[in-house]
Design a protein around this motif. Structure first.
Motif, PDB file in Angstrom:
ATOM      1  N   SER A 144      29.910  53.214  40.875  1.00 52.13           N
ATOM      2  CA  SER A 144      30.215  52.364  42.036  1.00 52.13           C
ATOM      3  C   SER A 144      31.447  51.529  41.703  1.00 52.13           C
ATOM      4  CB  SER A 144      29.027  51.459  42.367  1.00 52.13           C
ATOM      5  OG  SER A 144      28.720  50.621  41.268  1.00 52.13           O
ATOM      6  N   SER A 145      32.093  51.013  42.728  1.00 52.35           N
ATOM      7  CA  SER A 145      33.296  50.189  42.533  1.00 52.35           C
ATOM      8  C   SER A 145      33.112  48.833  43.195  1.00 52.35           C
ATOM      9  CB  SER A 145      34.538  50.878  43.085  1.00 52.35           C
ATOM     10  OG  SER A 145      34.495  50.930  44.494  1.00 52.35           O
ATOM     11  N   GLU A 146      33.797  47.831  42.649  1.00 52.70           N
ATOM     12  CA  GLU A 146      33.728  46.470  43.171  1.00 52.70           C
ATOM     13  C   GLU A 146      35.090  45.812  43.004  1.00 52.70           C
ATOM     14  OE1 GLU A 146      31.344  42.282  42.230  1.00 52.70           O
ATOM     15  OE2 GLU A 146      30.930  44.098  41.075  1.00 52.70           O
ATOM     16  N   ARG A 147      35.531  45.154  44.022  1.00 49.17           N
ATOM     17  CA  ARG A 147      36.825  44.459  43.930  1.00 49.17           C
ATOM     18  C   ARG A 147      36.721  43.267  43.001  1.00 49.17           C
ATOM     19  NH1 ARG A 147      39.277  44.150  50.092  1.00 49.17           N
ATOM     20  NH2 ARG A 147      38.939  46.338  50.653  1.00 49.17           N
ATOM     21  N   GLN A 148      37.803  42.995  42.319  1.00 48.34           N
ATOM     22  CA  GLN A 148      37.833  41.851  41.410  1.00 48.34           C
ATOM     23  C   GLN A 148      38.864  40.833  41.896  1.00 48.34           C
ATOM     24  OE1 GLN A 148      39.737  42.103  37.568  1.00 48.34           O
ATOM     25  NE2 GLN A 148      37.964  41.167  36.549  1.00 48.34           N
ATOM     26  N   ASP A 149      38.453  39.578  41.950  1.00 44.40           N
ATOM     27  CA  ASP A 149      39.334  38.469  42.335  1.00 44.40           C
ATOM     28  C   ASP A 149      39.906  38.696  43.733  1.00 44.40           C
ATOM     29  OD1 ASP A 149      38.846  37.407  39.819  1.00 44.40           O
ATOM     30  OD2 ASP A 149      40.558  38.442  38.924  1.00 44.40           O
ATOM     31  N   GLY A 150      41.069  38.057  43.940  1.00 44.11           N
ATOM     32  CA  GLY A 150      41.775  38.244  45.205  1.00 44.11           C
ATOM     33  C   GLY A 150      41.227  37.346  46.316  1.00 44.11           C
ATOM     34  N   PRO A 151      41.778  37.459  47.514  1.00 44.74           N
ATOM     35  CA  PRO A 151      42.919  38.367  47.758  1.00 44.74           C
ATOM     36  C   PRO A 151      44.234  37.799  47.222  1.00 44.74           C
ATOM     37  CG  PRO A 151      42.312  37.183  49.761  1.00 44.74           C
ATOM     38  CD  PRO A 151      41.353  36.746  48.700  1.00 44.74           C
ATOM     39  N   PRO A 152      45.264  38.587  46.954  1.00 41.56           N
ATOM     40  CA  PRO A 152      45.207  40.050  47.133  1.00 41.56           C
ATOM     41  C   PRO A 152      44.390  40.706  46.027  1.00 41.56           C
ATOM     42  CG  PRO A 152      47.302  39.435  46.166  1.00 41.56           C
ATOM     43  CD  PRO A 152      46.601  38.148  46.450  1.00 41.56           C
ATOM     44  N   TYR A 153      43.766  41.815  46.346  1.00 41.88           N
ATOM     45  CA  TYR A 153      42.941  42.514  45.369  1.00 41.88           C
ATOM     46  C   TYR A 153      43.801  43.487  44.577  1.00 41.88           C
ATOM     47  CZ  TYR A 153      39.254  40.522  48.193  1.00 41.88           C
ATOM     48  OH  TYR A 153      38.427  39.644  48.880  1.00 41.88           O
ATOM     49  N   THR A 154      43.995  43.133  43.346  1.00 38.02           N
ATOM     50  CA  THR A 154      44.854  43.973  42.500  1.00 38.02           C
ATOM     51  C   THR A 154      44.059  44.852  41.529  1.00 38.02           C
ATOM     52  OG1 THR A 154      45.049  42.208  40.845  1.00 38.02           O
ATOM     53  CG2 THR A 154      46.718  42.294  42.590  1.00 38.02           C
ATOM     54  N   HIS A 155      42.770  44.552  41.357  1.00 34.74           N
ATOM     55  CA  HIS A 155      41.939  45.317  40.425  1.00 34.74           C
ATOM     56  C   HIS A 155      40.559  45.599  41.036  1.00 34.74           C
ATOM     57  CE1 HIS A 155      44.906  43.537  37.666  1.00 34.74           C
ATOM     58  NE2 HIS A 155      44.558  44.433  36.762  1.00 34.74           N
ATOM     59  N   ILE A 156      39.958  46.640  40.522  1.00 35.25           N
ATOM     60  CA  ILE A 156      38.552  46.903  40.828  1.00 35.25           C
ATOM     61  C   ILE A 156      37.810  47.122  39.497  1.00 35.25           C
ATOM     62  CG2 ILE A 156      38.910  47.925  43.113  1.00 35.25           C
ATOM     63  CD1 ILE A 156      38.604  50.696  41.778  1.00 35.25           C
ATOM     64  N   ILE A 157      36.521  46.945  39.544  1.00 33.93           N
ATOM     65  CA  ILE A 157      35.672  47.244  38.397  1.00 33.93           C
ATOM     66  C   ILE A 157      34.801  48.433  38.751  1.00 33.93           C
ATOM     67  CG2 ILE A 157      33.814  46.420  36.894  1.00 33.93           C
ATOM     68  CD1 ILE A 157      34.828  43.577  37.404  1.00 33.93           C
ATOM     69  N   VAL A 217      34.590  49.715  33.588  1.00 34.02           N
ATOM     70  CA  VAL A 217      36.014  50.017  33.453  1.00 34.02           C
ATOM     71  C   VAL A 217      36.778  49.137  34.431  1.00 34.02           C
ATOM     72  CG1 VAL A 217      37.787  51.707  34.091  1.00 34.02           C
ATOM     73  CG2 VAL A 217      35.955  52.381  32.574  1.00 34.02           C
ATOM     74  N   LEU A 218      37.852  48.520  33.939  1.00 35.96           N
ATOM     75  CA  LEU A 218      38.746  47.761  34.810  1.00 35.96           C
ATOM     76  C   LEU A 218      39.892  48.676  35.233  1.00 35.96           C
ATOM     77  CD1 LEU A 218      39.286  44.877  35.972  1.00 35.96           C
ATOM     78  CD2 LEU A 218      40.831  44.547  34.026  1.00 35.96           C
ATOM     79  N   VAL A 219      40.181  48.699  36.531  1.00 36.71           N
ATOM     80  CA  VAL A 219      41.232  49.570  37.064  1.00 36.71           C
ATOM     81  C   VAL A 219      42.215  48.730  37.879  1.00 36.71           C
ATOM     82  CG1 VAL A 219      41.759  51.594  38.493  1.00 36.71           C
ATOM     83  CG2 VAL A 219      39.599  51.495  37.196  1.00 36.71           C
ATOM     84  N   LYS A 220      43.481  48.892  37.562  1.00 34.73           N
ATOM     85  CA  LYS A 220      44.527  48.178  38.303  1.00 34.73           C
ATOM     86  C   LYS A 220      44.969  49.029  39.495  1.00 34.73           C
ATOM     87  CE  LYS A 220      49.107  46.088  37.837  1.00 34.73           C
ATOM     88  NZ  LYS A 220      50.252  45.803  36.943  1.00 34.73           N
ATOM     89  N   LEU A 221      45.080  48.367  40.660  1.00 33.22           N
ATOM     90  CA  LEU A 221      45.468  49.067  41.883  1.00 33.22           C
ATOM     91  C   LEU A 221      46.940  48.889  42.214  1.00 33.22           C
ATOM     92  CD1 LEU A 221      42.458  47.986  44.149  1.00 33.22           C
ATOM     93  CD2 LEU A 221      42.677  50.089  42.789  1.00 33.22           C
ATOM     94  N   SER A 222      47.449  47.665  42.030  1.00 35.15           N
ATOM     95  CA  SER A 222      48.829  47.355  42.410  1.00 35.15           C
ATOM     96  C   SER A 222      49.215  46.020  41.801  1.00 35.15           C
ATOM     97  CB  SER A 222      48.968  47.293  43.932  1.00 35.15           C
ATOM     98  OG  SER A 222      48.221  46.185  44.434  1.00 35.15           O
ATOM     99  N   ASP A 223      50.423  45.601  42.097  1.00 33.12           N
ATOM    100  CA  ASP A 223      50.863  44.279  41.645  1.00 33.12           C
ATOM    101  C   ASP A 223      50.493  43.200  42.654  1.00 33.12           C
ATOM    102  OD1 ASP A 223      51.895  45.091  39.247  1.00 33.12           O
ATOM    103  OD2 ASP A 223      53.908  45.466  40.031  1.00 33.12           O
ATOM    104  N   GLY A 224      49.863  43.577  43.756  1.00 39.92           N
ATOM    105  CA  GLY A 224      49.418  42.615  44.765  1.00 39.92           C
ATOM    106  C   GLY A 224      50.413  42.472  45.899  1.00 39.92           C
ATOM    107  N   GLY A 225      49.937  41.863  46.957  1.00 42.08           N
ATOM    108  CA  GLY A 225      50.803  41.647  48.114  1.00 42.08           C
ATOM    109  C   GLY A 225      50.944  42.909  48.952  1.00 42.08           C
TER     110      GLY A 225
END
Length: 232
Positions: free
Chosen positions: A105-118, A169-177
């Motif tokens: 399963s995946s979960e957003r971390q912090d944000g917004p903007p959401y730059t990572h998921i777990i 696992v930590l996964v980076k999606l983007s630099d944000g924005g």
């Protein structure tokens, strides 16, 4: 005439006495001769005296032999036991987790903007398994390359899961924005190390994930998220 006879009789008596004396001497020498076996008896006594010693030596040797054999057996058994134990440890390997063993399963971390998921992979099987390496993730169908991994997030020991245990696992999606290169992803896929089965992960919650393929990164599977090693 009488004097001559007396002289003759005296001579005969003297001769007889001499003969008796010689006989007695010979008889004494005979006694000594009969006593000659005494040395033999002495030797027999010595042999008898040495016999216990020889028996004791034999017994000691025999005891030593049995003791040595017992010691060798004990050492051999211990060594075999150690070898068996060592062989069992070396021969016991934890199988790799396969797609059928886990639920992701995946979960957003912090944000917004959401730059990572777990990503969370929970062992749903009835046996222990190892989450090896990192997930091979593809977010977009038009972008076939796997998300690059971050070496510093590799754990020092294998990530082994007992039934019911999770790995992260930590996964980076983007630099944000908001960026023109970002694409909304409502689902993505991954495969595990050592398994070619594709696992589909739903990410549609909250309007999907904004992913920039040029910025994506993934960590290694770990039993917990660690500050520093997983910051990227």
């Amino acid at each position: 005439m009488n004097a001559s006879r007396r002289t003759a009789l005296f001579s005969v008596a003297a001769s007889a006495a001499l003969a008796l004396s010689l006989t007695a001497c010979q008889s004494g020498e005979g006694t000594k001769a009969e006593g000659a076996p005494a040395p033999v008896a002495k030797n027999t006594a010595s042999a008898a005296a040495s016999a216990p010693a020889a028996a004791a030596t034999t017994t000691g040797t025999d005891t030593g032999t049995h003791t040595g054999a017992g010691t060798a057996t004990a050492v051999g058994t211990a060594h075999k036991s150690d070898s068996g134990s060592a062989g069992a440890k070396k021969g016991t390997t934890t199988p790799l987790c396969r797609a059928q063993d886990i639920k992701v399963s995946s979960e957003r971390q912090d944000g917004p903007p959401y730059t990572h998921i777990i990503l969370t992979a929970r062992n749903t099987s009835s046996h222990r398994c190892e989450m090896a390496g990192f997930p091979h993730i593809q977010f977009l169908e038009g972008h076939k390359q796997d998300v690059p991994s971050v070496a510093k997030s590799k754990p020092a020991v294998p990530t082994v899961l007992s039934p019911g245990d999770p790995a992260f696992v930590l996964v980076k999606l983007s630099d944000g924005g908001v960026h023109e290169d970002n694409e909304v992803v409502n689902a993505f896929q991954l495969i595990l190390e050592g398994d070619s089965t594709v696992i589909a992960v739903d990410s549609s919650a909250g309007g999907g994930l904004a992913v920039d393929p040029a910025k994506t990164l993934t960590g290694y599977w770990t039993t917990e998220l660690r500050n520093g090693a997983d910051d990227f």
